[in-house]
Design a protein around this motif. Sequence first.
Motif, PDB file in Angstrom:
ATOM      1  N   GLY A  50     102.004  21.009 -43.703  1.00 17.08           N
ATOM      2  CA  GLY A  50     102.854  20.828 -45.283  1.00 17.08           C
ATOM      3  C   GLY A  50     103.985  19.968 -45.352  1.00 17.08           C
ATOM      4  N   GLU A  51     104.113  19.691 -46.517  1.00 15.72           N
ATOM      5  CA  GLU A  51     105.511  18.672 -47.075  1.00 15.72           C
ATOM      6  C   GLU A  51     106.835  18.769 -46.808  1.00 15.72           C
ATOM      7  N   GLU A  52     107.407  20.287 -45.886  1.00 17.91           N
ATOM      8  CA  GLU A  52     107.936  21.222 -45.870  1.00 17.91           C
ATOM      9  C   GLU A  52     108.488  20.343 -44.801  1.00 17.91           C
ATOM     10  N   ARG A  53     107.296  20.502 -44.130  1.00 16.52           N
ATOM     11  CA  ARG A  53     108.106  20.561 -42.237  1.00 16.52           C
ATOM     12  C   ARG A  53     108.289  18.372 -42.704  1.00 16.52           C
ATOM     13  N   LEU A  54     107.533  17.563 -42.989  1.00 15.09           N
ATOM     14  CA  LEU A  54     107.678  16.274 -43.120  1.00 15.09           C
ATOM     15  C   LEU A  54     108.861  16.456 -43.525  1.00 15.09           C
ATOM     16  N   TRP A  55     109.877  17.205 -44.282  1.00 18.21           N
ATOM     17  CA  TRP A  55     110.860  16.851 -44.889  1.00 18.21           C
ATOM     18  C   TRP A  55     112.225  17.090 -44.652  1.00 18.21           C
ATOM     19  N   GLN A  56     112.146  18.082 -43.523  1.00 17.31           N
ATOM     20  CA  GLN A  56     112.888  18.849 -42.604  1.00 17.31           C
ATOM     21  C   GLN A  56     113.172  17.801 -41.642  1.00 17.31           C
ATOM     22  N   ARG A  57     111.929  17.105 -40.909  1.00 17.67           N
ATOM     23  CA  ARG A  57     111.762  15.647 -39.690  1.00 17.67           C
ATOM     24  C   ARG A  57     112.672  14.960 -39.747  1.00 17.67           C
ATOM     25  N   LEU A  58     112.086  14.112 -40.981  1.00 18.53           N
ATOM     26  CA  LEU A  58     112.832  12.877 -41.935  1.00 18.53           C
ATOM     27  C   LEU A  58     114.454  13.358 -41.996  1.00 18.53           C
ATOM     28  N   SER A  59     114.584  13.949 -42.725  1.00 10.58           N
ATOM     29  CA  SER A  59     115.880  14.800 -43.446  1.00 10.58           C
ATOM     30  C   SER A  59     117.078  14.230 -42.173  1.00 10.58           C
ATOM     31  N   GLY A  60     116.489  15.426 -41.165  1.00  9.26           N
ATOM     32  CA  GLY A  60     116.938  15.140 -40.139  1.00  9.26           C
ATOM     33  C   GLY A  60     117.279  14.108 -39.224  1.00  9.26           C
ATOM     34  N   LEU A  61     116.583  13.713 -39.330  1.00 10.91           N
ATOM     35  CA  LEU A  61     116.786  12.156 -38.703  1.00 10.91           C
ATOM     36  C   LEU A  61     117.322  11.053 -38.898  1.00 10.91           C
ATOM     37  N   LEU A  62     117.164  10.936 -40.580  1.00  6.66           N
ATOM     38  CA  LEU A  62     118.477  10.388 -41.509  1.00  6.66           C
ATOM     39  C   LEU A  62     119.903  10.752 -41.288  1.00  6.66           C
ATOM     40  N   GLU A  63     119.794  12.558 -40.854  1.00  6.12           N
ATOM     41  CA  GLU A  63     121.374  12.852 -40.849  1.00  6.12           C
ATOM     42  C   GLU A  63     122.011  12.648 -39.720  1.00  6.12           C
ATOM     43  N   HIS A  64     120.780  12.079 -38.811  1.00  4.72           N
ATOM     44  CA  HIS A  64     121.754  11.480 -37.654  1.00  4.72           C
ATOM     45  C   HIS A  64     122.132  10.087 -37.425  1.00  4.72           C
ATOM     46  N   TYR A  65     121.285   9.258 -38.114  1.00  2.00           N
ATOM     47  CA  TYR A  65     122.503   7.973 -38.504  1.00  2.00           C
ATOM     48  C   TYR A  65     122.700   7.702 -39.949  1.00  2.00           C
ATOM     49  N   PRO A  66     123.923   9.161 -39.858  1.00  4.49           N
ATOM     50  CA  PRO A  66     124.547   8.651 -41.268  1.00  4.49           C
ATOM     51  C   PRO A  66     125.366   7.720 -42.485  1.00  4.49           C
ATOM     52  N   ASP A  67     125.390   6.820 -40.367  1.00  4.05           N
ATOM     53  CA  ASP A  67     126.371   5.204 -41.822  1.00  4.05           C
ATOM     54  C   ASP A  67     124.549   4.184 -41.690  1.00  4.05           C
ATOM     55  N   TRP A  68     123.833   4.662 -41.444  1.00  7.37           N
ATOM     56  CA  TRP A  68     122.954   2.789 -41.361  1.00  7.37           C
ATOM     57  C   TRP A  68     122.088   3.124 -42.907  1.00  7.37           C
ATOM     58  N   PRO A  69     122.243   2.208 -42.857  1.00  6.71           N
ATOM     59  CA  PRO A  69     121.298   1.748 -45.103  1.00  6.71           C
ATOM     60  C   PRO A  69     119.938   2.274 -44.047  1.00  6.71           C
ATOM     61  N   LEU A  70     119.117   2.080 -45.252  1.00  7.17           N
ATOM     62  CA  LEU A  70     117.760   2.626 -45.069  1.00  7.17           C
ATOM     63  C   LEU A  70     116.813   1.180 -45.360  1.00  7.17           C
ATOM     64  N   LEU A  71     116.558   0.492 -45.122  1.00  8.97           N
ATOM     65  CA  LEU A  71     115.542  -0.991 -45.552  1.00  8.97           C
ATOM     66  C   LEU A  71     114.599  -0.856 -45.956  1.00  8.97           C
ATOM     67  N   HIS A  72     113.918  -1.530 -47.312  1.00 11.97           N
ATOM     68  CA  HIS A  72     112.759  -1.211 -47.802  1.00 11.97           C
ATOM     69  C   HIS A  72     112.365  -2.864 -48.349  1.00 11.97           C
ATOM     70  N   TYR A  73     110.743  -2.703 -48.192  1.00 15.55           N
ATOM     71  CA  TYR A  73     110.420  -3.717 -49.276  1.00 15.55           C
ATOM     72  C   TYR A  73     109.663  -3.112 -50.288  1.00 15.55           C
ATOM     73  N   GLY A  74     110.109  -3.104 -52.187  1.00 11.50           N
ATOM     74  CA  GLY A  74     109.784  -2.942 -53.210  1.00 11.50           C
ATOM     75  C   GLY A  74     110.362  -1.356 -53.110  1.00 11.50           C
ATOM     76  N   GLU A  75     109.403  -1.162 -54.043  1.00 13.83           N
ATOM     77  CA  GLU A  75     110.104  -0.040 -55.170  1.00 13.83           C
ATOM     78  C   GLU A  75     109.464   1.426 -54.714  1.00 13.83           C
ATOM     79  N   THR A  76     108.489   1.424 -53.592  1.00 17.79           N
ATOM     80  CA  THR A  76     107.082   2.918 -53.514  1.00 17.79           C
ATOM     81  C   THR A  76     108.240   3.544 -52.202  1.00 17.79           C
TER      82      THR A  76
END
Length: 581
Positions: free
Chosen positions: A389-415
């Motif tokens: 399910g998508e809810e579990r993915l979001w919990q894991r992904l948002s939890g990881l991002l919250e652990h590094y609140p001041d870290w920019p998220l770099l990606h290549y392209g708009e996808t």
Amino acid sequence: MQQPAGVSPHPRDSGTAATARLPDGDVPWDLSNAARPTAESRETVAAPLTDRLLRSWLRCRRRAWLDRHGPAEARRWSAHRALTLQDQLHSFQSLLPTRPSHGEAACRAGSEGVVGLRLRGAGPGGIRLEAHPPLLLRIDSPSRWGAHAYQPVLVRQGRHLTREHRLVLALWGRLLAAEQGAPVPQALVLAGTGSQLQQEVFKLGSGLQQQLEEVLPRLAQELEPGRQPPPLVNDRKKCTLCCWRSLCDREASAEGHLSEVSGIGGKRRDLLVSLGVTSLEQLAAADPEALAGALEEHGEQHRDVAAELVAQALVQASGEPRRRAPGDPLPELAAAPGVLLYDIESDPDARDDFLHGLLRLERRESGWPDASGAAKAPYLPLLALQEHGEERLWQRLSGLLEHYPDWPLLHYGETEAISLLRLAERQGATEAERARLRRRLIDVHQRLKRHWLLPVNSYGLKAVATWLGFRWSQRGVDGARCLLWWRQWRQDRHRAGVPPRRAAQPLERIFRYNRDDSLATWAVARWLLEAPEPAWTALADAPTPGPSPRPAPSTTPDPSTRPDPSSTPDPSSTPDPTPRP
């Protein structure tokens, strides 16, 4: 970043026959005809025109010529071809409950489905024709085989039937009618699989046969021995899936074809050629204001990009990058304690972002890590399994991002930004939470194009990172190959008799490719951070670029410092990889 079940041909087996395994382990369908080598006979006398040649010619006249006369060693295997066969097989399995039979004997026996029937006949002027429909479906109509006859079945890619589809169906119908001694008034077109299988009856009318009568002599004439190949197509951005792409790329580069200039497609090339600008070198020497005035009558959008096109051609002709805007391209990194490099792998047809990969890159007292340091950074792959399910993915992904609140998220392209923000919205994130997430997302591709012109014919990650000296650890891998591995892993991971180590290999390769994409993104970002600030000039200024930094000799990670992908855990079966304080 960013083509039948169980097909996993070797990358060097260009177009080799493929046998696809059924998901339930039944005896495989024989797809040897559908997946046979695309190189046509090199005979110089009366070689037949095939459905494969017709399909190629309708896509690109040059491709058909290369299929007949091109050097076999220049052909490249395409993962997209394997994915197309995979989709075809799945559609056929959804249509027929049992495995089809083979050849003319099956037609005489009245089998419901028939594969492997080779059709031969003659076209206008006695042109020899040959076709290999991937599937024939029995219908209630008399023929020389009895009270039944057959109609061809085609699996459609895309939302609509194209001219290519229609004329190939017309050829199948023509030859099948002669073979079975009965008319073929219609064909069946499929799209999708399972409960989503779409079936469309397509009428093979006389008008379609007339079009075929007009096309076949032209095709035969262009493929005659001794004729020169047709010219390169105007819009070569559409050639990404072609097995002859590398050969045409070399020719385009050698002749300075206008399609080599980043930002020029087919229509814009036609406009430039009509003004007497026929090559990259001529465009680089053009006066931007005069060109803008000449293009204005075709639309303001063409006038507005004239100076940029001249500048891009000039940079590519000189081989030197050029600053196009002043300032720091990545000011968010000035005080950041670290960055998360973010890359998604997707199945676009299924709208499934199946892997969210993050590379955790911490800033040191001495500054940002170089290529070898980045190669040692922890890699955190998050699989998005539909059964979880998508809810579990979001919990894991948002939890990881919250652990590094001041870290920019770099990606290549708009996808990545679009997918992540939509995921957050679907999972109930507030507008304020999405706004904070949006501020963290930094598109390195966008910043690069805003601040620099590079001597590359594409600003895609592969082209830019390769120009900088970065090398992917797996040769010839792209998003389509990654998707093929994903489908193979999903099929084999629970299949009886498949050793666990073998079943895990596709997933390990996906992780390795995804991680390399993040390292390539960092190679571009680091170049932006280290490039000195030259004196800035507007695009329309002096027609020669001033001194600008060349890329470092190589930012390729040292292979000895890369973690062994085989040791990467399977996130679908291991504890949540979110770091704990």
